[in-house]
Structure formats: structure tokens, C-alpha cells
Motif scaffolding. Structure first.
Motif, mmCIF file in Angstrom:
data_model
loop_
_atom_site.group_PDB
_atom_site.id
_atom_site.type_symbol
_atom_site.label_atom_id
_atom_site.label_comp_id
_atom_site.label_asym_id
_atom_site.label_seq_id
_atom_site.Cartn_x
_atom_site.Cartn_y
_atom_site.Cartn_z
ATOM 1 N N LEU A 1 1.090 -1.144 -0.471
ATOM 2 C CA LEU A 1 -0.048 -0.182 0.132
ATOM 3 C C LEU A 1 0.732 1.007 -0.053
ATOM 4 C CD1 LEU A 1 -2.548 -0.670 2.315
ATOM 5 C CD2 LEU A 1 -3.031 -0.160 0.175
ATOM 6 N N THR A 2 0.159 1.989 -1.048
ATOM 7 C CA THR A 2 1.060 3.495 -0.637
ATOM 8 C C THR A 2 -0.032 4.364 -0.293
ATOM 9 O OG1 THR A 2 0.142 4.199 -3.458
ATOM 10 C CG2 THR A 2 2.542 3.103 -2.985
ATOM 11 N N PRO A 3 0.817 5.208 -0.095
ATOM 12 C CA PRO A 3 -0.320 7.073 0.537
ATOM 13 C C PRO A 3 -1.734 7.074 -0.266
ATOM 14 C CG PRO A 3 2.057 7.581 1.295
ATOM 15 C CD PRO A 3 1.733 6.032 0.846
ATOM 16 N N ALA A 4 -0.993 7.313 -1.501
ATOM 17 C CA ALA A 4 -2.137 7.468 -2.130
ATOM 18 C C ALA A 4 -3.251 6.595 -2.322
ATOM 19 C CB ALA A 4 -1.938 7.228 -4.486
ATOM 20 N N ARG A 5 -2.397 4.919 -3.099
ATOM 21 C CA ARG A 5 -3.722 3.886 -2.809
ATOM 22 C C ARG A 5 -4.184 4.030 -1.492
ATOM 23 N NH1 ARG A 5 -0.034 -1.440 -4.802
ATOM 24 N NH2 ARG A 5 -2.666 -2.088 -3.921
ATOM 25 N N THR A 6 -4.122 3.899 -0.595
ATOM 26 C CA THR A 6 -4.731 4.643 0.907
ATOM 27 C C THR A 6 -5.945 5.278 0.949
ATOM 28 O OG1 THR A 6 -2.932 3.321 2.282
ATOM 29 C CG2 THR A 6 -4.725 3.880 3.480
ATOM 30 N N TRP A 7 -5.129 5.973 0.233
ATOM 31 C CA TRP A 7 -6.367 7.626 0.156
ATOM 32 C C TRP A 7 -7.601 6.921 -0.694
ATOM 33 C CZ3 TRP A 7 -9.129 11.589 1.619
ATOM 34 C CH2 TRP A 7 -9.448 12.398 0.964
ATOM 35 N N MET A 8 -7.040 6.084 -1.911
ATOM 36 C CA MET A 8 -7.962 6.052 -2.685
ATOM 37 C C MET A 8 -9.323 4.953 -2.360
ATOM 38 S SD MET A 8 -7.775 7.952 -5.901
ATOM 39 C CE MET A 8 -8.876 7.305 -6.889
ATOM 40 N N ALA A 9 -8.356 4.260 -2.026
ATOM 41 C CA ALA A 9 -9.062 2.856 -1.100
ATOM 42 C C ALA A 9 -10.620 3.043 -0.356
ATOM 43 C CB ALA A 9 -8.373 1.452 -0.085
ATOM 44 N N LEU A 10 -9.793 4.154 0.594
ATOM 45 C CA LEU A 10 -10.630 5.053 2.081
ATOM 46 C C LEU A 10 -11.555 5.901 1.812
ATOM 47 C CD1 LEU A 10 -8.210 4.930 5.024
ATOM 48 C CD2 LEU A 10 -9.633 3.461 4.789
ATOM 49 N N PHE A 11 -11.676 6.283 0.646
ATOM 50 C CA PHE A 11 -12.382 7.786 0.105
ATOM 51 C C PHE A 11 -13.569 7.782 0.098
ATOM 52 C CE2 PHE A 11 -14.320 9.985 -4.006
ATOM 53 C CZ PHE A 11 -14.373 11.359 -3.422
ATOM 54 N N PRO A 12 -14.592 6.417 -0.252
ATOM 55 C CA PRO A 12 -15.636 6.529 -0.348
ATOM 56 C C PRO A 12 -16.116 6.658 0.643
ATOM 57 C CG PRO A 12 -14.704 4.181 -1.838
ATOM 58 C CD PRO A 12 -13.591 5.368 -1.244
ATOM 59 N N TYR A 13 -15.697 5.223 1.514
ATOM 60 C CA TYR A 13 -16.445 5.566 3.073
ATOM 61 C C TYR A 13 -16.067 7.284 3.542
ATOM 62 C CZ TYR A 13 -16.544 0.944 1.692
ATOM 63 O OH TYR A 13 -16.640 0.513 0.735
ATOM 64 N N LEU A 14 -14.884 8.016 3.345
ATOM 65 C CA LEU A 14 -14.533 9.007 4.250
ATOM 66 C C LEU A 14 -15.547 9.750 4.141
ATOM 67 C CD1 LEU A 14 -11.170 9.412 3.577
ATOM 68 C CD2 LEU A 14 -12.309 8.595 6.182
ATOM 69 N N LEU A 15 -15.992 10.104 2.251
ATOM 70 C CA LEU A 15 -17.248 10.530 1.631
ATOM 71 C C LEU A 15 -17.874 10.205 2.048
ATOM 72 C CD1 LEU A 15 -17.829 12.829 -1.345
ATOM 73 C CD2 LEU A 15 -17.531 11.335 -1.999
ATOM 74 N N VAL A 16 -18.904 9.372 2.119
ATOM 75 C CA VAL A 16 -20.221 8.870 3.088
ATOM 76 C C VAL A 16 -20.091 9.681 4.584
ATOM 77 C CG1 VAL A 16 -21.852 7.687 3.809
ATOM 78 C CG2 VAL A 16 -20.502 7.151 1.640
ATOM 79 N N ILE A 17 -18.823 9.663 4.830
ATOM 80 C CA ILE A 17 -19.282 10.578 6.420
ATOM 81 C C ILE A 17 -19.282 11.925 6.449
ATOM 82 C CG2 ILE A 17 -17.865 10.371 8.561
ATOM 83 C CD1 ILE A 17 -16.866 7.510 7.978
ATOM 84 N N ILE A 18 -17.856 11.966 5.535
ATOM 85 C CA ILE A 18 -18.797 13.918 5.482
ATOM 86 C C ILE A 18 -19.867 14.039 4.682
ATOM 87 C CG2 ILE A 18 -17.664 15.883 4.164
ATOM 88 C CD1 ILE A 18 -14.615 14.137 4.031
ATOM 89 N N VAL A 19 -20.401 13.483 3.679
ATOM 90 C CA VAL A 19 -21.288 13.994 3.126
ATOM 91 C C VAL A 19 -22.757 13.549 4.135
ATOM 92 C CG1 VAL A 19 -23.752 13.216 1.680
ATOM 93 C CG2 VAL A 19 -21.063 13.482 0.541
ATOM 94 N N PHE A 20 -23.322 12.552 5.213
ATOM 95 C CA PHE A 20 -23.357 12.502 5.720
ATOM 96 C C PHE A 20 -23.751 13.499 6.562
ATOM 97 C CE2 PHE A 20 -24.788 9.094 3.366
ATOM 98 C CZ PHE A 20 -26.400 8.901 3.537
#
Length: 545
Positions: free
Chosen positions: A297-316
Motif C-alpha cells: 500500500l502506498t499513501p495514495a492507494r490507501t487514500w483512494m481505498a478509503l475515499f468512498p467511506y470518508l466521503l459518505v461520512i463527510i456528506v452525512f
């Protein structure tokens, strides 16, 4: 005009209650004993509810049919609208290949599947319940457990059991706020009482999850971290509900539980993780569980993997916690008096009931917010519009019977509620006097089992709990809170939630098998909640706020 009669059969509340229970008995018999497919069980139970409404309660047939159509519409929107978009969001991550990276991220926290069950289903699921609710946590965490190697059946039962303790404070404490609005009791007080009930079960749930995931061996090997997470979650839930914020209780508790897991895993690791993963894969006879993820895992891959769930948390978080957003989204809701039904059903006070008003929350619905998140994810992940629409269309076809099941169950709930069947059962149980304190959680359990929603259970029974408490000389706030707390252990056996779990993990038409596996957990936890509330009304009254 139609006014429900509490005792329409032989002027007997007991006999009328037994008749009113026939639709529920039909669902449980067909799912649990006869193993019918869920949509046939739901449709048959709906027919029984219609027959009881028309012939026992003398509800005009056109009002009965209109009640069923309103429930059917509610099952489609917002309930299945949420589930469809939650699963679509997950499928986009699979299509992009980023879901494999999420497995690596989860493995970095812990590669032990039993610990992953707690982190995903309990901690992350609790956070999703706090922000979205309405089936989204079950759908999303179910597919996440598949990704880390759980078989479909074990994933479904695990997420259903995990989706208990957080339910009372779910969707920014809407169940508790609803109870407060209906009873006139300060919802902060109700929340504080609930915060002295559900944590007594919540600290055990992670232990139950590892027992469910890997049996007694798993419990022996992982109980320290399961206990730490459970106690941390419970204490945080207790403190937040009592002194900080009812609305933020599950957010605080879930984040504290997750933090406790991360900290403890830096100093302690359970034994037997590899063997547990092998056992989980061995039980998956259909070979649908994926192999363990590998890679760097690179930092970029980690960020992209978590992006959908972080986005859901932020939006909600913005939609549910930021006042300007809350007001704007609420202003877009469309209130629709159900044609031919609204104004024709009267309550005991002689006034038209408000349950015949359908709210079309086209923008504020969690399903729409998930759809928006999905569109953003498709753009960021570079999934083409054609592929995105193709996935959506295939999901609709795949979920057609699940959609029918949920819609029929909500039709059943609306017919039972508006004809008076549910209230008859509630009044019968409430007529037990002082002993009702021990039985009051059963009403919440029953209401949530029928409707799939703790909020709906409170809408049905909160005022009844209040009246029964005042009549029996019991603290009304205690029993209104007990209705909410009882509901949390009824959600796992709701046909609606069973269908959501089955659909998410690919067990279409296997709801009856899931039901037989979780019913005993539900009944056991209900018995414990009844004992807790009963004792709090007497010898344990000192522990209430």
C-alpha cells in the motif's frame, strides 16, 4: 371515516390481540418453520393482515387497500432506495479495483478476521447507523465482511447481530427525538435513560460477534480486545447520552471503540488469526469468499481505498449535523396526504391521524445522499457512465424479489398499524400492571420486528408506554426509553432487514435460513433487556439518571 376499535372481536382485548397477531405469526411461521421464500412469506402475511383488517376490524376495504399502497410506496422509497444505492456504491469500488486495496487497509489494522468483524460490523457499522440508518449499515458492512473472507451466511448474521446497540441512537437519534415529540417528555431525558440501558448489552456484543465468527475457540483467543472495545463503546455511549449529546452518542461511541481497537492492537495481538481465516474459508463451500489480499500500500492507494467511506461520512455529517444543510434539505421534502386515505382514519381523540401523510424526501433521503456519493466515486474512480448505469440496472434486476419483499412487509406494517391491529396488541400487553415494566421492551421489539425501524416502533407505542406507566405508577420516561431499547434487538429479525442483509451478501431468497440463525440471539437479548428494565423500575432505580 374509520376509527380503529381496540377490541373488535367479542369485545375482548385478549381475543382481539390473538387475532391481530395472525399476520406476524404467519411471517415467522413461513420464514422460520416452513422456509418459504421471503417475498412469498411477506405477500401471504400481507393478505392475512388485510383479511384481519376487513373482517375482524371492519375497516373499509378501500381504506385497507390504500393503507397497503402507502406502505408499499414507503418500502420502495425511502427504504429500498437506500439499499439499492448503498450496494451500487460498493459495486463501483469493486468495478474500479479499489476494493482490493480496502482489504489491504483493513488488514493493516488487523489481519485477524474476528477482530475485523468487530471493527467493520460494530465500530464502522455503528458510525454508519449514527449517520444514515435505515438499512445502510447492514448493506455496506455486509459486503465489507465478504471482502475480508467471511462466507455470505456468516457475514449476514454477523452484521445483523452487530446492528443492535447503535440502533437506539441511529440516524442522529431520530427514534428518541420521535418519542419525545409524541409524549412531550424531554428527548434528552429519554436519551439519558436509554443510555443507561443499551450500554448494558452493548459491551457484550463484540464478544458475541467473535463467538459467532469463530465459535468458542475464537472467543478464547480474542476476548481481551472484544471486551475492551465493548466496554469503551458502552462507557462512551453512557457518558454521551447522559451528559454530552443524544444526537452524537453513536458517533462518539463508535469512534471511541475504533480508537480503543487501534491502540490496543499496537500492544497486543490475538493468537490463531491465520487458522481462523482458514476455517472461515473452508466453510464457504461455494468458494465465494475472496482470497486474502496481498500487495504493498502506498499513501495514495490507501487514500483512494478509503475515499468512498470518508466521503459518505463527510456528506452525512454535513447533512445531519450542520444546521444550514439540515434546514435546506428539510425544505425540499414534499408532504403528500395519501389520496383517498388521509383524513378518513381517525385516532382515539377523534382527529385524523397523521400517519396517512407520505413524506417524499427526494433530496434529504439517505438513499439520495448515497446516490450523490456514488456519482462522485464513479467520477473519481474513472468508472464510465455506461458501466455505472449497467451496474445499476443489473442490481435492480438482481434485487427485484428483495424489493418486492420489503415493499410487501411495509404494506403489512401499514395495514396493521392503521387498522388498529398493532395498538390492540400493545394495549393487551400493557394491561399487566406493575409487571408491565418487565414486559415493556417487548412492545419496542415487536414494533421494530414488524416495521424494521426503531423510529416507527416509537411512533406506534411511545404514547402507549407513557399511559401504561402512569396508570401503573411507574416512571413514564423509563418505559418510553424501554420501548426504544427493546426495539434495538428486534431489528435483526425484521423481514425488511433480513432481506437487506441477504441481498447485500448475495443470499437472495435465503432470508429464512438467516432468520433461524438470528432469532435466538434476538430473543436472548430481549429477555436480558426485559430483566434490565424490570429491575430498573424497582431495585436498580438508583442507576437511572
Amino acid at each position: 371515516m374509520y376509527t380503529p376499535d381496540l377490541a373488535p372481536v367479542a369485545d375482548s382485548l385478549a381475543v382481539s390481540s390473538l387475532i391481530a397477531m395472525l399476520p406476524l405469526a404467519t411471517v415467522f411461521l413461513l420464514l422460520g418453520a416452513l422456509r418459504w421464500k421471503a417475498h412469498w412469506a411477506g405477500l401471504t402475511a400481507l393478505l392475512v393482515a388485510v383479511l384481519v383488517a376487513v373482517f375482524a376490524y371492519q375497516m373499509p376495504i378501500h381504506l385497507t387497500a390504500l393503507s397497503a399502497t402507502q406502505g408499499f410506496a414507503f418500502g420502495l422509497f425511502p427504504i429500498m432506495w437506500i439499499v439499492i444505492n448503498a450496494i451500487w456504491l460498493y459495486d463501483l469500488t469493486v468495478k474500479s479495483g479499489r476494493f482490493e486495496d480496502l482489504r489491504l487497509v483493513i488488514n493493516r489494522v488487523s489481519d485477524d478476521p474476528r477482530v475485523q468483524a468487530i471493527i467493520i460490523a460494530f465500530c464502522f457499522g455503528g458510525l454508519l447507523e449514527a449517520l444514515a440508518g435505515f438499512g445502510a449499515p447492514v448493506a455496506i458492512t455486509g459486503v465489507m465482511l465478504l471482502a475480508v473472507g467471511f462466507s455470505p451466511m456468516r457475514a449476514a448474521t454477523t452484521v445483523l447481530l452487530a446492528n443492535t446497540a447503535p440502533v437506539a441512537f441511529g440516524a442522529i437519534a431520530i427514534p428518541i427525538i420521535t418519542a419525545g415529540n409524541l409524549t412531550g417528555i424531554d428527548y434528552q431525558s429519554i436519551g439519558a435513560y436509554v443510555g443507561h440501558q443499551t450500554p448494558l448489552l452493548a459491551f457484550l456484543v463484540p464478544l458475541f460477534l467473535v463467538l459467532l465468527a469463530d465459535g468458542k475457540r475464537g472467543l478464547r483467543e480474542t476476548w481481551p480486545i472484544a471486551l475492551v472495545i465493548g466496554v469503551t463503546f458502552s462507557v462512551a455511549q453512557w457518558v454521551s447520552a447522559t451528559w454530552i449529546s443524544v444526537e452524537l452518542t453513536d458517533i462518539i461511541a463508535s469512534l471511541c471503540g475504533l480508537a480503543a481497537a487501534v491502540i490496543m492492537l499496537r500492544f497486543w495481538q490475538p493468537k490463531g488469526g491465520d487458522e481462523a481465516r482458514a476455517r472461515l474459508r473452508a466453510e464457504d463451500v461455494d468458494n465465494t469468499a475472496p482470497a486474502a489480499a496481498t500487495g504493498t500500500l502506498t499513501p495514495a492507494r490507501t487514500w483512494m481505498a478509503l475515499f468512498p467511506y470518508l466521503l459518505v461520512i463527510i456528506v452525512f455529517s454535513v447533512a445531519k449535523l450542520w444546521t444550514p444543510a439540515i434546514k435546506f434539505l428539510a425544505s425540499t421534502d414534499v408532504k403528500i396526504p395519501w389520496p383517498g386515505l388521509h383524513g378518513h382514519i381517525l385516532g382515539a381523540n377523534g382527529e385524523p391521524v397523521t400517519s396517512t401523510i407520505y413524506t417524499f424526501s427526494w433530496l434529504s433521503s439517505p438513499g439520495t445522499l448515497l446516490l450523490i456519493c456514488g456519482v462522485v466515486i464513479a467520477i473519481v474512480y474513472r468508472v464510465s457512465a455506461g458501466d455505472s448505469l449497467g451496474i445499476y440496472g443489473r442490481n435492480l434486476v438482481k434485487m427485484r424479489f428483495s424489493i418486492l419483499t420489503v415493499a410487501s412487509v411495509l404494506s403489512l406494517a401499514y395495514v396493521m398499524n392503521q387498522s388498529g391491529q398493532t395498538i390492540t396488541i400493545g394495549h393487551w400487553i400493557a394491561g399487566t400492571g406493575a409487571a408491565f415494566a418487565f414486559l415493556s421492551p417487548i412492545l419496542g421489539w415487536l414494533g421494530t420486528a414488524v416495521t424494521g425501524s426503531d423510529t416507527s416502533a416509537n411512533a406506534l407505542f411511545a404514547t402507549l408506554q407513557q399511559a401504561a406507566a402512569e396508570k401503573a405508577g411507574i416512571d413514564p420516561t423509563l418505559l418510553v426509553a424501554a420501548n426504544t431499547s427493546g426495539g434495538v434487538v428486534g431489528k435483526m429479525i425484521s423481514p425488511q432487514n433480513l432481506t437487506i442483509a441477504a441481498t447485500a451478501v448475495g443470499l437472495i431468497n435465503k432470508e429464512s435460513e438467516i432468520f433461524r440463525k438470528v432469532i435466538w440471539w434476538s430473543l436472548g437479548l430481549l429477555a436480558a433487556m426485559c430483566l434490565i428494565v424490570g429491575l430498573q423500575s424497582t431495585v436498580l432505580s438508583w442507576m437511572l439518571p
